[in-house]
Enzyme design. Sequence first.
Site, PDB file in Angstrom:
ATOM      1  N   GLY A  35       0.835  -1.204   0.000  1.00 31.78           N
ATOM      2  CA  GLY A  35       0.000   0.000   0.000  1.00 31.78           C
ATOM      3  C   GLY A  35       0.870   1.255   0.000  1.00 31.78           C
ATOM      4  O   GLY A  35       0.703   2.168  -0.815  1.00 31.78           O
ATOM      5  N   HIS A  36       1.835   1.262   0.909  1.00 29.60           N
ATOM      6  CA  HIS A  36       2.781   2.384   0.935  1.00 29.60           C
ATOM      7  C   HIS A  36       3.538   2.482  -0.393  1.00 29.60           C
ATOM      8  O   HIS A  36       3.783   3.576  -0.904  1.00 29.60           O
ATOM      9  CB  HIS A  36       3.804   2.194   2.063  1.00 29.60           C
ATOM     10  CG  HIS A  36       3.225   2.153   3.444  1.00 29.60           C
ATOM     11  ND1 HIS A  36       3.235   1.023   4.216  1.00 29.60           N
ATOM     12  CD2 HIS A  36       2.634   3.105   4.197  1.00 29.60           C
ATOM     13  CE1 HIS A  36       2.683   1.270   5.387  1.00 29.60           C
ATOM     14  NE2 HIS A  36       2.300   2.521   5.407  1.00 29.60           N
ATOM     15  N   GLN A  60      -0.830  10.707  18.183  1.00 28.25           N
ATOM     16  CA  GLN A  60      -2.097  10.203  17.642  1.00 28.25           C
ATOM     17  C   GLN A  60      -2.535   8.877  18.261  1.00 28.25           C
ATOM     18  O   GLN A  60      -3.558   8.323  17.868  1.00 28.25           O
ATOM     19  CB  GLN A  60      -2.023  10.076  16.117  1.00 28.25           C
ATOM     20  CG  GLN A  60      -1.161   8.939  15.616  1.00 28.25           C
ATOM     21  CD  GLN A  60      -0.931   9.031  14.117  1.00 28.25           C
ATOM     22  OE1 GLN A  60      -0.344   9.980  13.611  1.00 28.25           O
ATOM     23  NE2 GLN A  60      -1.412   8.041  13.384  1.00 28.25           N
ATOM     24  N   GLY A 147      -3.216   7.806   1.309  1.00 21.91           N
ATOM     25  CA  GLY A 147      -4.012   6.679   0.845  1.00 21.91           C
ATOM     26  C   GLY A 147      -5.499   6.854   1.113  1.00 21.91           C
ATOM     27  O   GLY A 147      -5.897   7.325   2.177  1.00 21.91           O
ATOM     28  N   VAL A 176      -4.737  -0.333  -1.829  1.00 20.77           N
ATOM     29  CA  VAL A 176      -4.151  -1.573  -2.350  1.00 20.77           C
ATOM     30  C   VAL A 176      -4.611  -2.726  -1.454  1.00 20.77           C
ATOM     31  O   VAL A 176      -4.554  -2.620  -0.217  1.00 20.77           O
ATOM     32  CB  VAL A 176      -2.609  -1.482  -2.354  1.00 20.77           C
ATOM     33  CG1 VAL A 176      -1.990  -2.793  -2.859  1.00 20.77           C
ATOM     34  CG2 VAL A 176      -2.147  -0.311  -3.215  1.00 20.77           C
TER      35      VAL A 176
HETATM   36  P1  AMP Z   1       0.452   4.534   7.811  1.00 16.76           P
HETATM   37  O1  AMP Z   1       1.891   4.115   7.770  1.00 16.76           O
HETATM   38  O2  AMP Z   1      -0.478   3.409   8.152  1.00 16.76           O
HETATM   39  O3  AMP Z   1       0.239   5.778   8.625  1.00 16.76           O
HETATM   40  O4  AMP Z   1       0.068   4.916   6.330  1.00 16.76           O
HETATM   41  C1  AMP Z   1       0.809   5.857   5.607  1.00 16.76           C
HETATM   42  C2  AMP Z   1       0.090   6.200   4.344  1.00 16.76           C
HETATM   43  O5  AMP Z   1      -0.094   5.021   3.557  1.00 16.76           O
HETATM   44  C3  AMP Z   1      -1.319   6.777   4.587  1.00 16.76           C
HETATM   45  O6  AMP Z   1      -1.555   7.827   3.671  1.00 16.76           O
HETATM   46  C4  AMP Z   1      -2.199   5.590   4.338  1.00 16.76           C
HETATM   47  O7  AMP Z   1      -3.513   5.951   3.925  1.00 16.76           O
HETATM   48  C5  AMP Z   1      -1.448   4.895   3.209  1.00 16.76           C
HETATM   49  N1  AMP Z   1      -1.839   3.495   3.135  1.00 16.76           N
HETATM   50  C6  AMP Z   1      -1.833   2.579   4.128  1.00 16.76           C
HETATM   51  N2  AMP Z   1      -2.322   1.393   3.700  1.00 16.76           N
HETATM   52  C7  AMP Z   1      -2.658   1.570   2.399  1.00 16.76           C
HETATM   53  C8  AMP Z   1      -3.227   0.730   1.392  1.00 16.76           C
HETATM   54  N3  AMP Z   1      -3.550  -0.541   1.645  1.00 16.76           N
HETATM   55  N4  AMP Z   1      -3.439   1.256   0.165  1.00 16.76           N
HETATM   56  C9  AMP Z   1      -3.118   2.547  -0.103  1.00 16.76           C
HETATM   57  N5  AMP Z   1      -2.577   3.392   0.791  1.00 16.76           N
HETATM   58  C10 AMP Z   1      -2.348   2.913   2.031  1.00 16.76           C
END
Ligand code: AMP
EC number: 6.3.2.1
Length: 292
Positions: A35-36, A60, A147, A176
Site C-alpha cells: 500500500g505504501h 495520535q 491513501g 491496495v
Molecule cells: P500509515 O503508515 O499506516 O500511517 O500509512 C501511511 C500512508 O499510507 C497513509 O496515507 C495511508 O492511507 C497509506 N496506506 C496505508 N495502507 C494503504 C493501502 N492498503 N493502500 C493505499 N494506501 C495505504
Amino acid sequence: MTALVSTRAELQPFLDGFANGRRGVVMTMGALHEGHLELLKQARHDCDLVVATIFVNPLQFGPNEDFDRYPRTLDDDLKLCAEAGVDVAFAPSVDEVYPGGRPIVQVTPGPMGEVLEGAFRPGFFTGVLTVVAKLLNLTRPDAAFFGQKDAQQLALVRRMALDLNLPVEIVGVPTVRDADGLAKSSRNRYLGPEERTVALSLSRALFAGRDAAGQGAEAVRTAAGAVLDAAAAADGLTVDYLALVDPEDFSEAAPAFTGDAVLAVAARVGGTRLIDNLPLTVPAAPHNPGVR
Ligand code: AMP
C-alpha cells in the site's frame, strides 16, 4: 540508493538541491507494505524529489492503544524505499518532531474529526493533523500523497490544506488490497491465520454494500451490515461502526442520498482493530427506492 536522514538539518541539502523541481512527500509510520509502495511509486512518477517520512507519531495514539507494540522495521522499510526509487527517507526522533515536548498549539479537525474514527479514538485526528502539518513544514513538498485506505484522514488533510492555505497539493491514492480483498495494513501482521480469515469480512461487507448501490443508500447499509452481523455472530468480530458517508464532510448519507459516497467500516478481530472503506456511487435510477 535511498539516503537515510533523521534531522531537519540533514534533510535541508536535499530540499535545497531541488528548490526548482517538484518535491513530493509520502508520510508513513513505517512497517511499509505494498500500500505504501503504491504511494511511493505515484510520488516517484509525479515528482523530481521523493521524500518518505517514517515516524510513529505518539500524539495520535490513545493511552490504551498500540504505540509501544506498533511494528518498527526500519531496515526493511529502507529496502522498500530503495525499490520504489525514494530519494530520501526522513526518520526523525520524537524530540526532532516535538522540540518543545508535547505541543501546546495543535491542529483540531472540527466536526469532521469527531465522527467515525474520531468518535472511537478521541484526539486521534488532532494528533494526525498536527503531525501532518509539522511534517509538511519540515519537508516543504509541492505534493503530499495519502491513501484512500484512511479516507477520513485524507478528507481532513485536504480540508486542513484548504482551511489553512497550505501551499501543497494533496494527492489521494486508491487502496491496495491482497488478492482476496483484505486491505493492506501494517496492523495485518498482528493477525494469526484464523483471525486473518475473519478480517476478510470487512472487505466482503464493503463489496456487498457496493453491489447493492443500485437499490439506494439503505440497501447498501443493509447488505454490508448483513455480512458483518454474520461474522460477529459466528467468528467473534466486533464492529465499531459501519457508515455510508458523504466523502466531502463525512456526514451520514440520508436514505434518499444519491451521488458519490464512502462506505466505511471499523472492526476488531481479537486484539487488532482494522479499518477499511470503499468509494461507491448511489445512482439516481428507477431501481433506487430512495429517490422519488
Ligand atoms: P500509515 O503508515 O499506516 O500511517 O500509512 C501511511 C500512508 O499510507 C497513509 O496515507 C495511508 O492511507 C497509506 N496506506 C496505508 N495502507 C494503504 C493501502 N492498503 N493502500 C493505499 N494506501 C495505504
